[in-house]
Scaffold this active site. Structure first.
Site, short mmCIF file in Angstrom:
data_model
loop_
_atom_site.label_atom_id
_atom_site.label_comp_id
_atom_site.label_asym_id
_atom_site.label_seq_id
_atom_site.Cartn_x
_atom_site.Cartn_y
_atom_site.Cartn_z
N ASP A 73 -1.90 5.41 -5.58
CA ASP A 73 -2.16 4.52 -4.45
C ASP A 73 -2.34 3.07 -4.90
OD1 ASP A 73 -2.82 3.38 -2.06
OD2 ASP A 73 -4.72 4.42 -1.81
N ASP A 119 0.82 -1.20 0.00
CA ASP A 119 0.00 0.00 0.00
C ASP A 119 0.86 1.26 0.00
OD1 ASP A 119 -2.05 1.81 0.25
OD2 ASP A 119 -2.32 1.49 2.39
#
Length: 525
Positions: free
Chosen positions: A328, A123
């Site tokens: 992201d 992440d």
């Protein structure tokens, strides 16, 4: 899957039919049968030696091809341009999008002494690396819960001889005001935008095992800080990152920051997002001179991988716009707020010839269409983003395809956001993305994750699809992002199912064969 393995299996099959026999000067005869790693004789031999019912990957399954892809990575995953040391995880640099775990990208990370492996989600939208630890409330570790033959691990500080708790007076302890006077251990709590989703516990220091990205594969033991996640809530209990989340953000707490501060790698890393769902991650990778680039928009108080988009091209339509967006990897779809959302979606709609499907509350996308009976006649408008500086960022997979009520439907995989723009996994697919924190730039290059230029387009009849509408991974169906510290964007499940059509180079086949011959000759001589 016509590949090196087909050629190698042909070579091995000859040895099975005609045992390779050699005779030396003493008249001794040596015979060898060579077998494919998943052949029945090998399975039988391993089962006898281990004394357990070892679970072999089914041919054609994601595990089967992931294992073969990992071999490809060892032989062929080299040649990235860099004069500095590059590192990856000791279990390998391969990453994989896992359908039963929210379609996020996962990899194995080894921690502690003795080492324990964790299947963690990668992440770039958050900073802290945490794993389930001395659990009070954690996700289930049962393999049956997630549909694969792998029991997930739980970290225990008492079981690692190299573990240390991070004290309250540490410079990395941001919650000193919440420290216990008795225990003196630094607590943490990270709240995510998804409804009631968080991880909390204490900060730990321990060894993480890495390996050099060269022919030597030297093991590197890195002292890192991570979260001993005792309590998880929300989406973490529902299948999203049940074995931990690996934050790759810019803060000093993140592993890339720790590795560069320790002088182990350059302050840069790359992630490759393969169109077959398999990718890789490398720390210290600065990319290549011919990649596209754009600068990060850095905010000193809370730096993120934020970039500026100055234009959008949909088909032949050129849209002048200006907005910033976060890159992201922990978000499966792309989220855009108005006016960018309206510009891209309405322009896409104006170029689609297929019939639009009526809105469906199960699907978070507004623009969905019935696929033409002749799938090859469906024309999907191309999309690219013009980044600050002028470089073009091509989007190779702007749509998702799903089967609903016996009909194929495709949707523009962009979700309308209220106030936050996020470039998610689906827009990153097909590229090697370089997060160069040293130069404060984002780099990208069209890539297939195996050091081969991807010069082929995927025809519509090979597009990935799902039979179910999207469901949430880390985010709720209603998306309500908030730009606050220690709070990351919501994430929706991507519904792209991996396909496996990658064909490796032929050269590695001869490497395998030469290796087998070398073993034979070493015994003979």
């Amino acid at each position: 899957m016509a590949s090196c393995y087909d050629f190698l299996l042909f070579f091995i099959s000859l040895s099975l039919a005609f045992s390779l026999t050699f005779q030396n000067s003493h008249g001794r005869t040596f015979s060898f049968d060579l077998h494919h790693r998943f052949s029945d004789p090998v399975k039988k031999w391993v089962s006898e030696k281990s004394g357990t019912g070892f679970q072999w990957p089914e041919k054609g399954s994601i595990d089967y091809y992931s294992a073969l892809a990992d071999q490809d990575r060892v032989i062929r995953g080299r040649g990235l341009a860099s004069d500095e040391q590059m590192l990856t995880f000791s279990d390998g640099n391969i990453t994989c999008k896992i359908p039963s775990l929210g379609f996020l990208h996962y990899t194995f990370v080894s921690l502690g002494t003795p080492s324990v492996s964790f299947l963690v989600a990668l992440d770039t939208g958050s900073d802290l690396f945490w794993v389930p630890c001395d659990c009070i409330r954690c996700a289930s570790t049962s393999s049956a819960r997630y549909g694969f033959d792998l029991e997930l691990s739980i970290y225990s500080p008492n079981s690692s001889s190299t573990s240390k708790t991070v004290p309250c007076n540490s410079s990395l302890c941001e919650a000193r005001s919440e420290c216990s006077e008795i225990a003196g251990n630094c607590p943490y709590k990270v709240a995510y935008v998804s409804t009631d989703t968080s991880s909390s516990g204490i900060l730990m220091e321990d060894v993480m095992y890495l390996t050099t990205e060269d022919t030597l594969h030297d093991v590197v033991k890195a002292q890192i800080i991570f979260g001993c996640g005792k309590v998880q809530t929300g989406s973490f209990l529902d299948g999203a990152a049940p074995n931990g989340l690996f934050g790759l953000g810019m803060e000093k707490m993140s592993v890339p920051s720790i590795l560069s501060s320790a002088g182990l790698t350059a302050n840069s890393f790359s992630m490759c997002f393969g169109r077959d769902g398999i990718g890789r991650i490398i720390f210290g990778d600065k990319g290549s001179p011919d990649q596209g680039e754009t600068p990060f928009n850095l905010k000193p108080r809370y730096p993120t991988y934020n970039v500026s988009v100055t234009g959008i091209r949909v088909g032949t339509n050129i849209i002048n716009t200006n907005f910033s967006a976060i890159i992201d990897s922990g978000t499966s779809f792309t989220y855009l707020a108005d006016p960018a959302y309206t510009h891209i979606s309405e322009s896409f709609h104006s170029l689609v010839a297929d019939k639009q499907r009526s809105p469906d509350p199960r699907i978070p996308f507004d623009y969905c269409y019935f696929m033409s009976p002749n799938q090859n006649s469906t024309v999907i408008p191309s999309i690219s983003l013009t980044m600050k500086g002028g470089s073009q960022f091509s989007v190779f997979d702007p749509i998702i395809v799903m089967s609903i009520e016996a009909e194929f439907v495709y949707c523009l995989a962009v979700v309308k956001s209220h106030n936050l723009n996020i470039i998610g996994q689906n827009f990153l697919t097909g590229n090697r993305i370089v997060f160069d924190r040293e130069k404060s730039i984002l780099g990208w290059k069209k890539f297939d994750c195996y050091d081969m230029e991807d010069t082929h387009t995927v025809p519509m009849n090979q597009q990935n699809f799902t039979t179910e509408p999207p469901s949430p991974a880390i985010g709720p169906n209603s998306y309500t992002p908030e730009a606050t510290r220690q709070t990351r964007n919501g994430s929706q499940v991507s519904v792209l199912t991996p396909s496996f059509s990658h064909s490796p180079h032929l050269i590695p086949c001869f490497i395998y064969i030469l290796f087998f011959l070398f073993v034979l000759l070493s015994v003979i001589l």
